[in-house]
Design a protein around this motif. Structure first.
Motif, PDB file in Angstrom:
ATOM      1  N   ALA B 213       0.915  -1.274   0.044  1.00  0.00           N
ATOM      2  CA  ALA B 213       0.051   0.039   0.064  1.00  0.00           C
ATOM      3  C   ALA B 213       1.092   1.315  -0.026  1.00  0.00           C
ATOM      4  N   LYS B 214       1.814   1.312   0.818  1.00  0.00           N
ATOM      5  CA  LYS B 214       3.014   2.257   1.094  1.00  0.00           C
ATOM      6  C   LYS B 214       3.548   2.479  -0.509  1.00  0.00           C
ATOM      7  N   GLU B 215       3.925   1.405  -1.336  1.00  0.00           N
ATOM      8  CA  GLU B 215       4.414   1.607  -2.519  1.00  0.00           C
ATOM      9  C   GLU B 215       3.596   2.126  -3.351  1.00  0.00           C
ATOM     10  N   ALA B 216       2.266   1.713  -3.336  1.00  0.00           N
ATOM     11  CA  ALA B 216       1.429   2.215  -4.377  1.00  0.00           C
ATOM     12  C   ALA B 216       1.199   3.668  -4.082  1.00  0.00           C
ATOM     13  N   GLU B 217       1.346   4.055  -2.701  1.00  0.00           N
ATOM     14  CA  GLU B 217       1.048   5.473  -2.557  1.00  0.00           C
ATOM     15  C   GLU B 217       2.093   6.467  -3.052  1.00  0.00           C
ATOM     16  N   GLN B 218       3.514   5.655  -2.907  1.00  0.00           N
ATOM     17  CA  GLN B 218       4.611   6.455  -3.310  1.00  0.00           C
ATOM     18  C   GLN B 218       4.789   6.390  -4.775  1.00  0.00           C
ATOM     19  N   ALA B 219       4.376   5.261  -5.189  1.00  0.00           N
ATOM     20  CA  ALA B 219       4.525   5.128  -6.788  1.00  0.00           C
ATOM     21  C   ALA B 219       3.661   6.111  -7.307  1.00  0.00           C
ATOM     22  N   LYS B 220       2.547   6.256  -6.738  1.00  0.00           N
ATOM     23  CA  LYS B 220       1.451   7.468  -7.167  1.00  0.00           C
ATOM     24  C   LYS B 220       2.153   8.715  -7.303  1.00  0.00           C
ATOM     25  N   ASN B 221       2.740   9.269  -8.390  1.00  0.00           N
ATOM     26  CA  ASN B 221       3.141  10.381  -8.823  1.00  0.00           C
ATOM     27  C   ASN B 221       2.045  11.583  -8.532  1.00  0.00           C
ATOM     28  N   PHE B 222       2.431  12.919  -7.897  1.00  0.00           N
ATOM     29  CA  PHE B 222       1.348  13.613  -7.810  1.00  0.00           C
ATOM     30  C   PHE B 222       1.960  15.088  -8.168  1.00  0.00           C
ATOM     31  N   PRO B 223       1.656  15.741  -9.142  1.00  0.00           N
ATOM     32  CA  PRO B 223       0.723  15.286 -10.036  1.00  0.00           C
ATOM     33  C   PRO B 223       0.896  14.067 -10.856  1.00  0.00           C
ATOM     34  N   ARG B 224      -0.010  13.384 -11.190  1.00  0.00           N
ATOM     35  CA  ARG B 224       0.283  11.894 -12.127  1.00  0.00           C
ATOM     36  C   ARG B 224       1.163  12.482 -13.408  1.00  0.00           C
ATOM     37  N   ARG B 225       0.841  13.488 -14.296  1.00  0.00           N
ATOM     38  CA  ARG B 225       1.492  13.923 -15.158  1.00  0.00           C
ATOM     39  C   ARG B 225       2.121  15.300 -15.041  1.00  0.00           C
ATOM     40  N   PRO B 226       3.159  15.805 -15.568  1.00  0.00           N
ATOM     41  CA  PRO B 226       3.681  17.227 -15.450  1.00  0.00           C
ATOM     42  C   PRO B 226       2.314  18.207 -15.723  1.00  0.00           C
ATOM     43  N   GLU B 227       2.080  19.111 -14.737  1.00  0.00           N
ATOM     44  CA  GLU B 227       0.924  20.148 -14.850  1.00  0.00           C
ATOM     45  C   GLU B 227       1.355  21.429 -15.336  1.00  0.00           C
ATOM     46  N   ARG B 228       0.630  21.787 -16.568  1.00  0.00           N
ATOM     47  CA  ARG B 228       1.074  22.981 -17.125  1.00  0.00           C
ATOM     48  C   ARG B 228       0.469  24.203 -16.551  1.00  0.00           C
ATOM     49  N   ASP B 229      -0.839  23.812 -16.019  1.00  0.00           N
ATOM     50  CA  ASP B 229      -1.701  24.627 -15.535  1.00  0.00           C
ATOM     51  C   ASP B 229      -1.357  24.960 -14.094  1.00  0.00           C
ATOM     52  N   VAL B 230      -0.037  25.720 -13.815  1.00  0.00           N
ATOM     53  CA  VAL B 230       0.123  25.823 -12.401  1.00  0.00           C
ATOM     54  C   VAL B 230      -0.737  26.436 -11.422  1.00  0.00           C
ATOM     55  N   MET B 231      -1.544  27.429 -12.009  1.00  0.00           N
ATOM     56  CA  MET B 231      -2.364  28.181 -11.505  1.00  0.00           C
ATOM     57  C   MET B 231      -3.481  27.306 -10.736  1.00  0.00           C
ATOM     58  N   LEU B 232      -3.961  26.502 -11.572  1.00  0.00           N
ATOM     59  CA  LEU B 232      -5.117  25.657 -11.511  1.00  0.00           C
ATOM     60  C   LEU B 232      -4.568  24.741 -10.510  1.00  0.00           C
ATOM     61  N   PHE B 233      -3.407  24.122 -10.496  1.00  0.00           N
ATOM     62  CA  PHE B 233      -2.983  22.893  -9.415  1.00  0.00           C
ATOM     63  C   PHE B 233      -2.893  23.645  -8.293  1.00  0.00           C
ATOM     64  N   LEU B 234      -2.563  24.835  -8.144  1.00  0.00           N
ATOM     65  CA  LEU B 234      -2.516  25.605  -6.835  1.00  0.00           C
ATOM     66  C   LEU B 234      -3.843  25.778  -6.332  1.00  0.00           C
ATOM     67  N   LEU B 235      -4.588  26.120  -7.286  1.00  0.00           N
ATOM     68  CA  LEU B 235      -6.123  26.322  -6.775  1.00  0.00           C
ATOM     69  C   LEU B 235      -6.715  25.230  -6.290  1.00  0.00           C
ATOM     70  N   GLU B 236      -6.582  23.891  -6.790  1.00  0.00           N
ATOM     71  CA  GLU B 236      -7.007  22.775  -6.202  1.00  0.00           C
ATOM     72  C   GLU B 236      -6.204  22.275  -5.033  1.00  0.00           C
ATOM     73  N   HIS B 237      -4.849  22.360  -4.877  1.00  0.00           N
ATOM     74  CA  HIS B 237      -4.243  21.809  -3.993  1.00  0.00           C
ATOM     75  C   HIS B 237      -3.426  22.563  -2.922  1.00  0.00           C
ATOM     76  N   ALA B 238      -3.442  23.790  -3.241  1.00  0.00           N
ATOM     77  CA  ALA B 238      -2.524  24.582  -2.001  1.00  0.00           C
ATOM     78  C   ALA B 238      -3.450  24.989  -1.041  1.00  0.00           C
ATOM     79  N   PRO B 239      -2.904  24.998   0.274  1.00  0.00           N
ATOM     80  CA  PRO B 239      -3.668  25.393   1.393  1.00  0.00           C
ATOM     81  C   PRO B 239      -4.245  26.749   1.400  1.00  0.00           C
ATOM     82  N   LEU B 240      -5.292  27.017   0.568  1.00  0.00           N
ATOM     83  CA  LEU B 240      -5.570  28.221   0.621  1.00  0.00           C
ATOM     84  C   LEU B 240      -6.832  28.755   1.646  1.00  0.00           C
ATOM     85  N   GLU B 241      -6.965  29.880   2.138  1.00  0.00           N
ATOM     86  CA  GLU B 241      -8.351  30.402   2.560  1.00  0.00           C
ATOM     87  C   GLU B 241      -9.191  30.448   1.488  1.00  0.00           C
TER      88      GLU B 241
END
Lengths: 371, 498
Positions: B213-241
């Motif tokens: 399970a741990k391996e699966a977790e680590q193998a799971k790249n995040f993001p899965r592919r390189p993300e071009r829309d950095v703004m969107l990525f941060l919008l979805e994943h950054a700890p924002l108010e």
């Protein structure tokens, strides 16, 4: 749809940011003379690097571009940092170049005062120079009919009638009663008109090089800016000396380069003479600034200087500042002599200005007393 | 803002009819008359007077006002991509100027409406911008101007890190793999049934399961592919108010709205200039006005020494295309002719020019436009060259007049607006939830001082150390900002497939 107010607010925010930037970089501006070179009548142009939004972008010098026109391969298109043309780079509007912002001298002085924590100056007690003016700036409930404020009276009558329900929109007659009456009133404002005189004295003997004069120039600009913000009527006189002293205009003051020996007393004598003849002691706040590399002709002359200070200049002035600019030729003795004699004198300030970076602290020393 | 005076109203109607006649197809366009102050104000807000408050609009205003007061520059026209479109005319311009601007505006609006790259932009942007303005003003009331403005600055630092093609493509594929990984069976040792619990004890199996399970977790790249829309990525994943997320989403939306204008600068201006010339000179102006028109037109199309004026390049290319398609100067047959005289006199009298330029304005953007229609003949005729900085002499110098190099350099300066390609590569870098960005290096380095500032901005959003891998002096490099200080170290640079 357009509200001019709106852009004014954004403009004000921009100005605030500019102000903050100037404040933070004041030390730098003070040492570089960038500002002094761009002085207009009431404003200075302050170059602000990088007020744009930083983004990931390419390093310019590797980039180059495409242009159009005549010329052989290898021909120059221009020198320097800026790129000559910028085809197609359209996405973001912010320019690469720094911005130049106009700042009024008054504002600059304010920023300077805050940052250097300069105390406001207490002018010498010259109460009789105060002028008193009446200004009609207030409102009160009683007064002569000739000063009745029609609009305000009408407003309060209207307010009262609406509040009491006697106002009829179909028959909008407003009848003011005594309580509604409003009159203009005046206030006495006294405008202290203290006068100040700044006497700049500079040693222009052979040992004062261009760099030393530049330091003096920059430092006097800032002193001038500050004192001007503190007094309404201000006069400046400029004296230069080597072995003899003479009065010159501002321009010459910063440009002249003489050669020869140094007799500081000559300048003090001239200053003393000017003060005696032209400026009444109780009407003027006098500031004396003397810049030199500290190399005086002889011990005799130095003691002559001390006498002049003690006997004439100091009693007549608010402040005597001696700034010693370090030069490769000067012995730097004079400051020691001054300190020896006047170390505890409250109206004497000395400062050693090693280089441009020291200007900031030097000004702080000079003006920090609030005299 | 003032109503359009009657005589101009008639002119607008007239030009509009001519434009329709020529086949232009635009949104309803509302003209308004403004004085230069209002023009400067509107221009400062990028055409939207109701936009959110921000100091940079004030700065813009100061610069425009100064430019005007010192007589250095003047904005002639301003048109907003919206349905209906809004366009502003400057009070006090002479009549020929106004006519030029009106024709120019109609062609812009035609371009907005028909060019493919604008097809996904919000045509109610005037309302949307007002809405953004209201939202941000509300946050300002609650949080204070400093805080909100700082945050906007932060967002703007990354507002070029979006995926300009994403409005047209579904980027995100199925994402079932991690689940599958998690449900992998633990491989057991072979054992007879009665021996099983000894050979494969339960504790061991459990342990192995956890490991997997741990391996699966680590193998799971995040993001899965390189993300071009950095703004969107941060919008979805950054700890924002919540308000921060909303502001970020507003900035992102506006970035996407403005993107096509940057992608089609040369074409859009070229198209508008092509039509203002054509409409005015063939149908609108009388003889007495031609000189004035030539004057303003030459100002619009002028280029200072060595510079490339997008208006001029665009209009010249459109004319070149029209001419080539009229004469049949395209295709295999044409390409094979190398006799100069025959090339010069080539005319198959196809008359396809108009049709072709309308097709081009529909389907192309600057990159594809230049790539396909910038010909060697054209580059030579218009005396194009490449230039670069010569470190030794400290001068910018003409480097080459070779067509291949000109085209390459021009395309490079247009691709991605001449900005670097940046991707989110790993959001759990070093297994410490650090953010790792990847700069796709193509021979030009990042500007170091700006990069450092952007890292700071990213840190404000991500709130954990941020890194970017790039290349400097041909060596792989990792730039890091940990919230206190910047650091750099060597790092093997490997290309990533995107």
């Amino acid at each position: 749809m357009s509200e001019l107010n709106k852009i004014k607010q954004d403009h004000r925010r921009f100005k605030q940011i500019v102000r903050g930037k100037i404040k933070r970089n004041l030390r730098k501006y003070m040492s570089q003379g960038e500002i002094t070179g761009r002085q207009g009548k009431d404003v200075v142009k302050v170059p602000l690097p990088r007020i744009d939004i930083p983004r990931f972008r390419f390093s310019q010098k590797q980039q180059g571009g495409v242009g159009q026109g005549d010329g052989e391969v290898g021909d120059s298109l221009g020198q320097g940092e800026e790129k000559p043309g910028e085809p197609g780079e359209a996405g973001n509007q912010e320019g690469e170049h720094g911005v130049e912002v106009d700042v009024s001298l008054e504002e600059l002085a304010e920023i300077m005062g805050e940052e250097l924590e300069l105390p406001n100056i207490e002018p010498k007690g010259v109460k009789r120079l105060e002028t008193i003016r009446d200004r009609y700036s207030g409102i009160r409930r009683t007064g002569p009919e000739s000063l009745r404020h029609f609009k305000r009276t009408y407003q309060s009558a209207l307010k009262r009638m609406i509040a009491t329900g006697t106002y009829d929109p179909d028959d909008p007659v407003i009848v003011p009663i005594k309580d509604d009456m409003r009159y203009r009133s005046w206030k006495e404002t006294s405008l202290p008109e203290s006068n100040a005189l700044i006497v700049y004295m500079m040693d222009v003997s052979g040992s004062m090089g261009d760099e030393q004069k530049e330091i003096v120039r920059i430092e006097s600009f800032w002193i001038d800016t500050w004192l001007r913000s503190q007094y309404k009527g201000i006069e400046s006189r400029y004296l230069i000396h080597d072995a003899t002293a003479r009065e010159v205009d501002r321009d010459t003051f910063f440009r002249t380069r003489e050669s020869g020996g140094t007799m500081i007393s000559s300048a003090y004598k001239l200053a003393n003479q000017i003060l005696e003849e032209e400026y009444a002691i109780d009407e003027w706040n006098v500031y004396l600034f003397h810049f030199s590399d500290g190399d005086n002709w002889s011990v005799d002359d130095t003691s002559e200087c001390m006498k002049l200070l003690d006997g004439g200049l100091l009693p007549r002035s608010n402040l005597f500042c001696y700034g010693q600019v370090e030069s490769p030729y000067g012995s730097g003795q004079f400051i020691k002599d001054v300190l020896q004699k006047f170390e505890d004198h409250e109206r004497v300030t000395t400062s050693e200005i090693k280089n441009r970076d020291a200007i900031y602290d030097s000004i702080k020393e000079f003006l920090g007393k609030g005299l | 803002m003032k109503p359009i005076p009657p005589h101009l109203r008639d002119i607008i109607t007239e030009i509009r009819e001519v434009a329709v006649d020529f086949g232009l197809d635009f949104f309803e366009t509302i003209f308004e008359m403004v004085d230069y102050k209002q023009m400067n104000e509107i221009a400062s807000y990028g055409g939207f007077p109701t936009r959110y408050p921000h100091w940079r609009f004030g700065m813009e205003y100061e610069q425009l006002s100064k430019g005007y007061e010192y007589g250095l520059s003047k904005i002639y026209e301003m048109v907003v991509n919206n349905d209906p479109a809004y366009a502003y005319l400057l009070e006090g311009n002479n009549l020929v100027d106004q006519k030029t601007v009106i024709a120019h505006v109609y062609a812009h609006v035609d371009f907005f409406k028909n060019n493919y790259y604008f097809s996904k932009t919000n045509r109610r942007m005037v309302d949307e911008m007002a809405n953004h303005g209201a939202r941000i003003r509300r946050y300002v009331d609650r949080q204070g101007i400093e805080k909100v403005e700082d945050f906007i600055d932060t967002c703007l630092s990354i507002d070029n890190l979006i995926d300009y093609h994403s409005p047209f493509i579904e980027r995100r594929g199925e994402e079932l793999d991690p689940e599958e990984l998690r449900h992998r069976e633990v491989p057991k040792f072979k054992a007879k049934e009665y021996m099983d619990e000894f050979i494969n004890p339960e504790e061991f199996i459990e342990e192995q399961k956890k490991k997997l399970a741990k391996e699966a977790e680590q193998a799971k790249n995040f993001p899965r592919r390189p993300e071009r829309d950095v703004m969107l990525f941060l919008l979805e994943h950054a700890p924002l108010e919540r308000w921060e997320a909303d502001v970020l989403s507003i900035m992102r939306e506006e970035a996407y709205y403005f993107a096509p204008q940057g992608q089609t600068k040369i074409m859009n201006e070229g198209w508008a200039s092509y039509w203002h010339s054509k409409i005015l000179t063939t149908r609108i102006l009388d003889d007495s006005e031609i000189i004035d028109f030539a004057d303003i037109n030459s100002r619009v199309l002028s280029s200072s020494k060595g510079q490339l004026n997008p208006y001029k390049l665009g209009v010249a290319l459109f004319r070149d295309i029209e001419d080539r398609w009229n004469k049949g100067k395209f295709g295999k047959e044409w390409d094979e002719v190398d006799d100069l005289e025959r090339r010069d006199s080539w005319d198959k009298e196809l008359g396809l020019g108009q049709e072709q330029i309308f097709r081009v304005r529909k389907l192309y953007n600057d990159v594809t436009f230049i790539d396909e229609f910038l010909t060697e003949d054209f580059a030579a005729q218009s005396k194009m060259f490449t230039y670069g900085y010569n470190r030794k002499s400290g001068h910018w110098e003409i480097e080459s007049r070779e067509f291949d190099q000109i085209k390459e350099k021009l395309l490079r300066s247009l691709t991605n607006f001449g900005q670097p390609f940046i991707y989110v590569r790993d959001a759990n870098f070093q297994n410490r939830t650090e953010l790792l960005l990847h700069h796709k290096y193509e021979g030009t380095e990042l500007r170091a001082d700006y990069a450092r500032e952007v890292l700071k901005a990213l840190h404000r959003l991500w709130k954990r150390p941020v890194n970017i891998e790039t290349v400097r002096d041909d060596k792989g490099m990792l730039l890091t900002y940990d919230g206190d200080e910047h650091s750099e170290k060597a790092r093997d640079y490997e290309r990533i497939s995107v």
